[in-house]
Structure formats: C-alpha cells, structure tokens
Design a protein around this motif. Structure first.
Motif, PDB file in Angstrom:
ATOM      1  N   LYS A  58       0.837  -1.198   0.000  1.00  0.00           N
ATOM      2  CA  LYS A  58       0.000   0.000   0.000  1.00  0.00           C
ATOM      3  C   LYS A  58       0.871   1.246   0.000  1.00  0.00           C
ATOM      4  CE  LYS A  58      -4.293  -1.350   0.758  1.00  0.00           C
ATOM      5  NZ  LYS A  58      -5.410  -0.781   0.102  1.00  0.00           N
ATOM      6  N   GLY A  59       0.465   2.226  -0.813  1.00  0.00           N
ATOM      7  CA  GLY A  59       1.199   3.476  -0.898  1.00  0.00           C
ATOM      8  C   GLY A  59       2.353   3.443  -1.882  1.00  0.00           C
ATOM      9  N   THR A  60       2.561   2.300  -2.544  1.00  0.00           N
ATOM     10  CA  THR A  60       3.636   2.185  -3.533  1.00  0.00           C
ATOM     11  C   THR A  60       3.087   1.498  -4.776  1.00  0.00           C
ATOM     12  OG1 THR A  60       4.432  -0.019  -2.929  1.00  0.00           O
ATOM     13  CG2 THR A  60       5.290   1.826  -1.638  1.00  0.00           C
ATOM     14  N   ASP A  61       3.929   1.364  -5.790  1.00  0.00           N
ATOM     15  CA  ASP A  61       3.533   0.630  -6.996  1.00  0.00           C
ATOM     16  C   ASP A  61       4.173  -0.760  -7.036  1.00  0.00           C
ATOM     17  OD1 ASP A  61       6.171   1.252  -7.467  1.00  0.00           O
ATOM     18  OD2 ASP A  61       5.852   1.958  -9.525  1.00  0.00           O
ATOM     19  N   LYS A  62       4.770  -1.213  -5.914  1.00  0.00           N
ATOM     20  CA  LYS A  62       5.441  -2.507  -5.858  1.00  0.00           C
ATOM     21  C   LYS A  62       4.452  -3.641  -5.622  1.00  0.00           C
ATOM     22  CE  LYS A  62       9.590  -0.933  -3.516  1.00  0.00           C
ATOM     23  NZ  LYS A  62      10.389  -1.185  -2.319  1.00  0.00           N
ATOM     24  N   LYS A  95       9.234 -14.988  -5.684  1.00  0.00           N
ATOM     25  CA  LYS A  95       9.533 -15.094  -7.106  1.00  0.00           C
ATOM     26  C   LYS A  95      10.085 -13.783  -7.654  1.00  0.00           C
ATOM     27  CE  LYS A  95       6.414 -17.248  -9.608  1.00  0.00           C
ATOM     28  NZ  LYS A  95       5.085 -17.640 -10.126  1.00  0.00           N
ATOM     29  N   GLY A  96       9.696 -12.656  -7.053  1.00  0.00           N
ATOM     30  CA  GLY A  96      10.216 -11.392  -7.539  1.00  0.00           C
ATOM     31  C   GLY A  96       9.303 -10.225  -7.183  1.00  0.00           C
ATOM     32  N   ILE A  97       9.626  -9.063  -7.758  1.00  0.00           N
ATOM     33  CA  ILE A  97       8.862  -7.838  -7.550  1.00  0.00           C
ATOM     34  C   ILE A  97       8.538  -7.240  -8.914  1.00  0.00           C
ATOM     35  CG2 ILE A  97       8.926  -5.474  -6.648  1.00  0.00           C
ATOM     36  CD1 ILE A  97      10.832  -6.416  -4.506  1.00  0.00           C
ATOM     37  N   GLU A  98       7.324  -6.771  -9.072  1.00  0.00           N
ATOM     38  CA  GLU A  98       6.915  -6.042 -10.267  1.00  0.00           C
ATOM     39  C   GLU A  98       6.495  -4.635  -9.847  1.00  0.00           C
ATOM     40  OE1 GLU A  98       3.728  -8.042 -12.258  1.00  0.00           O
ATOM     41  OE2 GLU A  98       5.003  -9.668 -12.949  1.00  0.00           O
ATOM     42  N   HIS A  99       6.550  -3.716 -10.780  1.00  0.00           N
ATOM     43  CA  HIS A  99       6.080  -2.351 -10.539  1.00  0.00           C
ATOM     44  C   HIS A  99       4.881  -2.093 -11.422  1.00  0.00           C
ATOM     45  CE1 HIS A  99       9.448  -1.092  -7.999  1.00  0.00           C
ATOM     46  NE2 HIS A  99      10.164  -1.916  -8.740  1.00  0.00           N
ATOM     47  N   LEU A 100       3.796  -1.607 -10.840  1.00  0.00           N
ATOM     48  CA  LEU A 100       2.592  -1.313 -11.587  1.00  0.00           C
ATOM     49  C   LEU A 100       2.795  -0.060 -12.439  1.00  0.00           C
ATOM     50  CD1 LEU A 100      -0.111  -1.853  -8.839  1.00  0.00           C
ATOM     51  CD2 LEU A 100       0.547  -3.424 -10.663  1.00  0.00           C
ATOM     52  N   GLU A 101       2.122  -0.041 -13.569  1.00  0.00           N
ATOM     53  CA  GLU A 101       2.203   1.116 -14.450  1.00  0.00           C
ATOM     54  C   GLU A 101       0.859   1.807 -14.583  1.00  0.00           C
ATOM     55  OE1 GLU A 101       4.012   0.107 -18.149  1.00  0.00           O
ATOM     56  OE2 GLU A 101       5.588  -1.073 -17.176  1.00  0.00           O
ATOM     57  N   GLU A 102       0.016   1.671 -13.559  1.00  0.00           N
ATOM     58  CA  GLU A 102      -1.336   2.234 -13.606  1.00  0.00           C
ATOM     59  C   GLU A 102      -1.337   3.715 -13.345  1.00  0.00           C
ATOM     60  OE1 GLU A 102      -3.611  -0.026 -10.831  1.00  0.00           O
ATOM     61  OE2 GLU A 102      -3.278  -1.865 -11.923  1.00  0.00           O
TER      62      GLU A 102
END
Length: 102
Positions: A58-62, A95-102
């Motif tokens: 929450k509060g991030t795009d991670k 498995k990893g981290i993704e960054h949202l592009e919303e």
C-alpha cells in the motif's frame, strides 16, 4: 507506507487486479505467510499445491510475488489448551517484484 508500529500493509491481488484482502507485517514475507495460511491446506507439505500470491504494498507501486502453500500437521506436544489437535502450517517462496504502471 510504514505505520507508527513499523508494520506495512499489503493488499492481496487476484488475476484481475482486484484487491479484496489486506494483510500487514514488518516484511512482505510476513504478510505473504499470513495469506498462505488461509489457502486450502493439503494433507502434507509434499502434497501441497503452490499458488501464486501477488501482494501490492500500500502506498507504492510494488507488487511482491510469492508462491505459497499450506498443509495440515499435528499440533506440538506442548500446545496450549485452546489449540486444536491439527493446525495449518504454511510456507512461501519469493519469485520477484513487479512495478505497476497504472
């Protein structure tokens, strides 16, 4: 975003990106373990199916991505009186981290 007590909030995302459940923990793994304990438990750890868990901080795009699984096991011999004879245990693997592009 970190709360005053040091915990962070993570929203469990489904395939459509909807966020229905929220878990908190000092680390993403702690929140993922809480989410994994709510999966349908298998009879043993070896028989457990691995389910992908996607937790957005929450509060991030991670989005932290884990494989989680749960299983039933016997309670320890020194268990408190209120604890049932069988308990649900869980484990996760990052498995990893993704960054949202919303």
């Amino acid at each position: 975003m970190v709360r005053e007590d040091g915990k962070r909030n993570f929203a469990l995302r489904d395939e459509n990106g909807d966020e229905e459940h929220e878990y908190s923990g000092n680390t993403p793994r702690q929140a993922a373990l809480k989410a994994a304990r709510r999966l349908e438990p298998a009879s043993s750890e070896d028989d457990a199916d691995r389910i992908e868990l996607r937790l957005r901080e929450k509060g991030t795009d991670k989005v932290h991505i884990y494989d989680g699984w749960a299983w039933r096991s016997s309670a320890p011999d020194n268990k408190p009186d209120w604890m049932p004879e069988t308990i649900t245990e869980a484990n996760v693997s990052k498995k990893g981290i993704e960054h949202l592009e919303e």
